[in-house]
Every structure is written in C-alpha cells, then in structure tokens.
Design a protein around this motif. Structure first.
Motif, mmCIF file in Angstrom:
data_model
loop_
_atom_site.group_PDB
_atom_site.id
_atom_site.type_symbol
_atom_site.label_atom_id
_atom_site.label_comp_id
_atom_site.label_asym_id
_atom_site.label_seq_id
_atom_site.Cartn_x
_atom_site.Cartn_y
_atom_site.Cartn_z
ATOM 1 N N LYS A 1 50.102 46.795 49.523
ATOM 2 C CA LYS A 1 51.002 45.643 49.533
ATOM 3 C C LYS A 1 50.152 44.376 49.584
ATOM 4 O O LYS A 1 49.229 44.261 50.392
ATOM 5 N N ILE A 2 50.493 43.407 48.705
ATOM 6 C CA ILE A 2 49.744 42.148 48.642
ATOM 7 C C ILE A 2 50.740 40.997 48.686
ATOM 8 O O ILE A 2 51.732 40.989 47.945
ATOM 9 N N SER A 3 50.479 40.024 49.532
ATOM 10 C CA SER A 3 51.357 38.862 49.664
ATOM 11 C C SER A 3 50.781 37.676 48.895
ATOM 12 O O SER A 3 49.556 37.478 48.857
ATOM 13 N N PHE A 4 51.684 36.873 48.320
ATOM 14 C CA PHE A 4 51.298 35.668 47.589
ATOM 15 C C PHE A 4 52.103 34.489 48.112
ATOM 16 O O PHE A 4 53.183 34.653 48.678
ATOM 17 N N GLU A 5 51.570 33.296 47.895
ATOM 18 C CA GLU A 5 52.223 32.084 48.380
ATOM 19 C C GLU A 5 53.346 31.627 47.468
ATOM 20 O O GLU A 5 54.233 30.893 47.882
ATOM 21 N N ASP A 6 53.289 32.058 46.205
ATOM 22 C CA ASP A 6 54.249 31.531 45.229
ATOM 23 C C ASP A 6 54.532 32.602 44.196
ATOM 24 O O ASP A 6 54.089 33.749 44.323
ATOM 25 N N ASP A 7 55.253 32.208 43.153
ATOM 26 C CA ASP A 7 55.528 33.118 42.041
ATOM 27 C C ASP A 7 54.211 33.609 41.456
ATOM 28 O O ASP A 7 53.251 32.851 41.338
ATOM 29 N N PHE A 8 54.156 34.886 41.058
ATOM 30 C CA PHE A 8 52.899 35.465 40.593
ATOM 31 C C PHE A 8 53.165 36.435 39.456
ATOM 32 O O PHE A 8 54.290 36.918 39.273
ATOM 33 N N SER A 9 52.094 36.734 38.685
ATOM 34 C CA SER A 9 52.221 37.650 37.559
ATOM 35 C C SER A 9 50.965 38.508 37.460
ATOM 36 O O SER A 9 49.921 38.031 36.988
ATOM 37 N N PRO A 10 51.002 39.764 37.901
ATOM 38 C CA PRO A 10 49.847 40.649 37.722
ATOM 39 C C PRO A 10 49.704 41.028 36.245
ATOM 40 O O PRO A 10 50.694 41.316 35.571
ATOM 41 N N GLU A 11 48.471 41.039 35.759
ATOM 42 C CA GLU A 11 48.267 41.289 34.332
ATOM 43 C C GLU A 11 47.324 42.453 34.056
ATOM 44 O O GLU A 11 47.654 43.342 33.287
ATOM 45 N N PHE A 12 46.113 42.413 34.647
ATOM 46 C CA PHE A 12 45.118 43.446 34.361
ATOM 47 C C PHE A 12 44.730 44.167 35.644
ATOM 48 O O PHE A 12 44.664 43.563 36.719
ATOM 49 N N VAL A 13 44.422 45.445 35.511
ATOM 50 C CA VAL A 13 43.997 46.222 36.674
ATOM 51 C C VAL A 13 43.033 47.321 36.216
ATOM 52 O O VAL A 13 43.198 47.897 35.140
ATOM 53 N N LYS A 14 42.018 47.557 37.028
ATOM 54 C CA LYS A 14 41.103 48.672 36.821
ATOM 55 C C LYS A 14 40.887 49.358 38.159
ATOM 56 O O LYS A 14 40.914 48.717 39.220
ATOM 57 N N VAL A 15 40.656 50.662 38.129
ATOM 58 C CA VAL A 15 40.442 51.436 39.346
ATOM 59 C C VAL A 15 39.011 51.961 39.335
ATOM 60 O O VAL A 15 38.589 52.636 38.397
ATOM 61 N N ILE A 16 38.272 51.622 40.395
ATOM 62 C CA ILE A 16 36.853 51.931 40.505
ATOM 63 C C ILE A 16 36.649 52.932 41.632
ATOM 64 O O ILE A 16 37.247 52.797 42.710
ATOM 65 N N ASP A 17 35.825 53.933 41.404
ATOM 66 C CA ASP A 17 35.533 54.877 42.463
ATOM 67 C C ASP A 17 34.802 54.176 43.607
ATOM 68 O O ASP A 17 33.888 53.384 43.385
ATOM 69 N N TRP A 18 35.216 54.454 44.841
ATOM 70 C CA TRP A 18 34.644 53.767 46.006
ATOM 71 C C TRP A 18 33.136 53.996 46.123
ATOM 72 O O TRP A 18 32.391 53.123 46.559
ATOM 73 N N SER A 19 32.652 55.165 45.732
ATOM 74 C CA SER A 19 31.227 55.448 45.841
ATOM 75 C C SER A 19 30.409 54.526 44.947
ATOM 76 O O SER A 19 29.277 54.175 45.280
ATOM 77 N N GLU A 20 30.974 54.115 43.809
ATOM 78 C CA GLU A 20 30.254 53.179 42.943
ATOM 79 C C GLU A 20 30.219 51.790 43.563
ATOM 80 O O GLU A 20 29.225 51.065 43.451
ATOM 81 N N TRP A 21 31.305 51.394 44.206
ATOM 82 C CA TRP A 21 31.326 50.082 44.879
ATOM 83 C C TRP A 21 30.255 50.039 45.978
ATOM 84 O O TRP A 21 29.595 49.036 46.191
ATOM 85 N N LYS A 22 30.064 51.153 46.652
ATOM 86 C CA LYS A 22 29.065 51.220 47.723
ATOM 87 C C LYS A 22 27.665 51.527 47.200
ATOM 88 O O LYS A 22 26.698 51.512 47.961
ATOM 89 N N GLY A 23 27.557 51.847 45.904
ATOM 90 C CA GLY A 23 26.244 52.153 45.344
ATOM 91 C C GLY A 23 25.793 53.577 45.561
ATOM 92 O O GLY A 23 24.615 53.893 45.403
#
Length: 484
Positions: free
Chosen positions: A253-275
């Motif tokens: 869940k993500i909160s925003f201050e105003d009207d918003f429009s999600p457009e692009f999304v990618k899913v990354i493996d957590w092990s790559e984020w940590k190296g």
C-alpha cells in the motif's frame, strides 16, 4: 628507400611511422611477417605493430575521447569490439504488423520475440538466422491498441496491456490479458481489469503477475494476482472474463498527497538489490521465481503536480499474509518515458526528463530526454546518465520510448527515426541506426538486446516494421582480420 632498407628501421622509427596508419593499414603491416615467417629483414614489423600505444590511439581517434582499458582486455581487442561486435548491420526486416508497433521484447531464453501495437495484435516470432512469425492474435476487431507485452521467465505465457476502443467491449477501460504459448497458438487464459488505464503490469513469477488498484483517492494498492489455467476453449473474450479464474491479494500500500497515475513497474529480485549475485543469475530462472522477497521499481506521475513525478523502489515479500505499508528504499525525481530491466535483474534503464529549478524558483520539466542507467548492485550510487537524446517540442508530451541495455552497450531512441548505440565504458555514441523512410518521419518506440548475445538488437517504430540488427562479426560468422 630501397625495399631492403625497410628492414633497417629501428623499432622507435617504425613505431612513429606506424602511428600514422589506420587500422586496416596497421593490420596489413602486421600480416607481412606474422609469427616471424615473413622476409627476414621485415620480421620486426609484426612485433612493433602489436604495440598497445598504436591501438590505443586508434580507439581514442574513433571515440574522440580517452578512457581506461579494462584489465581483462587490450587496446586491440577494444578496437575489435567497437568495429566488429556492435549490432549495426541490418540483418532482417519483418513486416507482419498493419499499424504502428509500440513494444518489442525477447523471451528469457532468446528463442522468441514478442511485438504489439496499434493494430491490436500480439505477435510472437521465432528468432533465428531467418526470423519467422510463429503466432499472431488480434484481441478485438474494434481495437484501440496493445502497448506492452512480456514473457514470463519459463517462456510459457505472455502478459499484455490492452486498451479496447470502447469500454463496452469488455466493460473495461484497460486490461491485462494472459496468453498461453504452449498450446500451438496464442491462447488467452485470463483477463484482469486495470483500474489505471496507463499501468503496465508485470510478472512476479511464472504463474503470478503484478496489477494495481486504488483503495482510496490517494491510496495505491499493488496486487499479486495468480491465475488458474483450465483446458477450456473460450469463444469470446467476454466468456473468459466471466470465468473469474484470478485470485489476488494486496502486497503493498502506497499513499500519495494528490491524484496520481502509476505507469511503469518492474520487479527485481531482492538478492540483486543487495548484490548477492551468487544466489541468482540470468540462466537460473527457477531460483529467481522461487524468491519471495522482491524490489518493486514503480514510476508514478502526479498530473496536478509534476514535481512529485518519481521512480521509487519498494521492498515486498510475497509470503506475507498482510499487505505492507512501505516507505521507499530509494526515490529518483524524474519524468519517466519508458522503463526496462536487464534480463539478469542487475541494471534498470529508462528514458527520462529531469525536473529542475529555474531562476524564479519554479520547477519545470527539461525539454531534452536523456537515458538513465541504475545499477541494482550499487543502488546507492548515482545513476549513469547518457545525453544527446532527442528534445521534444512540448515539455509535457509523454511519448513512450523504451531503451535497452547490455553489458557493454546501451541502445536508445533519439531523433524521431534514429537509434543511438552508446558504449557504456566510454560513454560515447558509437553508432546511429536509422528507421528513416524517404518522405516520412517515423518515431522509434522500443529497442531490445538479445538476452544472451549483445551483438543482436531488435527495434520497432511507427513504420510497422520489426528490424533485426547484428554485428559484423555475427553476420560474417568469423571475426575479420583483427584476429591477426
């Protein structure tokens, strides 16, 4: 100078003479006495021609800059890479689409290509020395467009983002459609309504994908959606919608201050984020698919306040029973025009416009488009920026243009019908590929490197054509004379 006198030249004099030669002439000089098998009085030519300073000069001359040679390479191999191993030769043009093509991607094993576009078709191609159309399906006769497709890692299904011409077709403004490609054709097996018309969902694993919903005006819910596939032939898309064969749960869940429009999304493996690269690699999709911890790279625009346009990274865990209300791991304030993730999950690349301050303190979106490359293994470092991309005449215009990255190269759209290929080592443009047709301007929409071979690049544009580019080495099968 007599012929025999050439053999009397000392090495320093020969080095000075050879410094005036181009690569072709330098190679010719080396071949005269390769491996000391040539005339006795010329046997020093080959030795001197291998001097690294000569090849370094040719590399710098070609790029117009200087940079450090990688420790595992020589300046000669660097020049060979720049001349023979960049995909700059047009190998094949495929013309099965009837209207503008919006997107192109490879399957994870590199054996298939998927395209989609304004004609409402999803097409799957069998990639090879002669790429051929494998499957084709138009979802709606009264189409508007399909602007995104993506293979799952097992290469058994495709997800597609669709916009019907009228909501009455499926009583949906937009939808995510799942296709099976294991039954001898493109077979739709699940449909999910998208609350946000511009949101392109993505795969979480081989049976689950990411969608979005709004629980409140300023609340974005990201949904993990799992589909059940039955051996049922559906005569219409409406029948498929009524099956309700998708189960979903909120994972973020993500909160925003105003009207918003999600457009692009990618899913990354957590092990790559940590190296932790040893836990996951591009050839081991089963390990990645089994990993429950992910990083979601999400671009959201806020139409009423573009200063809050941002690319943000959130951590999620698919095994948690309750959704997480999470603060981002990192945010980058940009206006994003297209987002891509490398096949090994280690690099994120996107075309962006920076948001900057002007003299009066007001924020504005820069006119020029640049390409940003973010390393997942060094996620706290500043992204690499590649400039000289195209300026759009109207700063608020959001033409979607999807770049692609390989270990050595970056391919991105530039002028309306030109693709720039950048060398990631030197940050220099090394080639420009054209989609130009005399008398017509074509906007390039997307590019994609082969996941296992950076010497192959595919591109699509408004001219309805899929183009396949290969390196000189790839086309000729054997690298030419720089092997001497």
């Amino acid at each position: 100078m007599a012929y025999n006198d050439w053999g009397k030249l000392t090495d320093p004099i020969l080095l000075d003479v050879f410094s005036y030669l181009d690569s072709h002439d330098l190679i010719t000089a080396a071949q005269i006495c390769k491996c000391n098998l040539g005339p006795l009085h010329l046997q020093n030519w080959y030795r001197v021609s291998q001097d690294e300073t000569l090849w370094r000069r040719l590399v710098f001359k070609r790029l117009g800059c200087s940079y450090s040679c990688p420790v595992d390479a020589t300046w000669k191999t660097e020049l060979k890479r720049l001349i023979y191993h960049v995909p700059v030769q047009l190998h094949q043009t495929c013309e099965e689409h009837k209207d503008e093509i919006f997107y192109v991607c490879f399957s994870s094993n590199g054996e298939m290509i998927a395209t989609c576009g304004k004609d409402g078709y999803v097409k799957v191609w069998k990639y090879g020395s002669n790429t051929e159309l494998l499957y084709s399906m138009q979802l709606f006769e009264d189409y508007e467009y399909i602007n995104y497709v993506e293979f799952n890692e097992a290469n058994t299904h495709i997800i597609a983002h669709c916009r019907p011409a009228t909501e009455e077709i499926l009583d949906m403004d937009s939808s995510l459609v799942i296709f099976s490609i294991t039954k001898g054709s493109l077979c739709p097996v699940a449909v999910m309504e998208e609350v946000f018309p511009s949101f392109r969902g993505t795969w979480l694993d081989n049976q689950m994908f990411l969608s979005a919903s709004d629980d409140a005006v300023t609340q974005l819910d990201l949904l993990a959606c799992k589909f059940q596939e039955d051996d049922i032939a559906f005569s219409t898309m409406e029948d498929l919608v009524l099956t309700e064969n998708i189960e979903s749960k909120i994972v973020l869940k993500i909160s925003f201050e105003d009207d918003f429009s999600p457009e692009f999304v990618k899913v990354i493996d957590w092990s790559e984020w940590k190296g932790e690269t040893s836990n996951c690699n591009a050839s081991n999709s089963s390990v990645r698919s089994a990993t429950s911890e992910k990083v979601v790279a999400l671009y959201v625009s806020e139409p009423d306040n573009f200063s809050r346009n941002k690319l943000a990274f959130y951590r999620i865990n698919l095994d948690l029973a309750s959704p997480v209300t999470s603060e981002p791991l990192r945010t980058i304030d940009v206006t994003c025009l297209g987002l891509q993730l490398s096949m090994d999950h280690r690099v994120l690349v996107c075309n962006i416009r920076r948001i900057t301050n002007v003299d009066d303190g007001e924020l504005h979106i820069e006119k020029d488009v640049v390409t940003m490359v973010v390393s997942m293994q060094n996620s706290e470092t500043s992204p690499d920026m590649f400039g000289e991309n195209f300026p759009l005449e109207r700063p608020q215009t959001s033409k979607h243009v999807f770049p692609s990255v390989s270990p050595d190269y970056l391919a991105t759209e530039s002028d309306p019908d030109v693709i720039f290929i950048w060398d990631r080592r030197s940050h220099q443009v090394i080639s420009k590929l054209s989609h130009a047709i005399p008398g017509k301007e074509n906007g390039v929409s997307a590019v994609a490197f082969h996941p296992a071979d950076q010497e192959v690049l595919v591109t699509v544009s408004d001219d309805c054509k899929l183009r396949i580019w290969m390196s000189r080495n790839k086309i000729n099968s054997v690298s030419p004379t720089l092997d001497t």
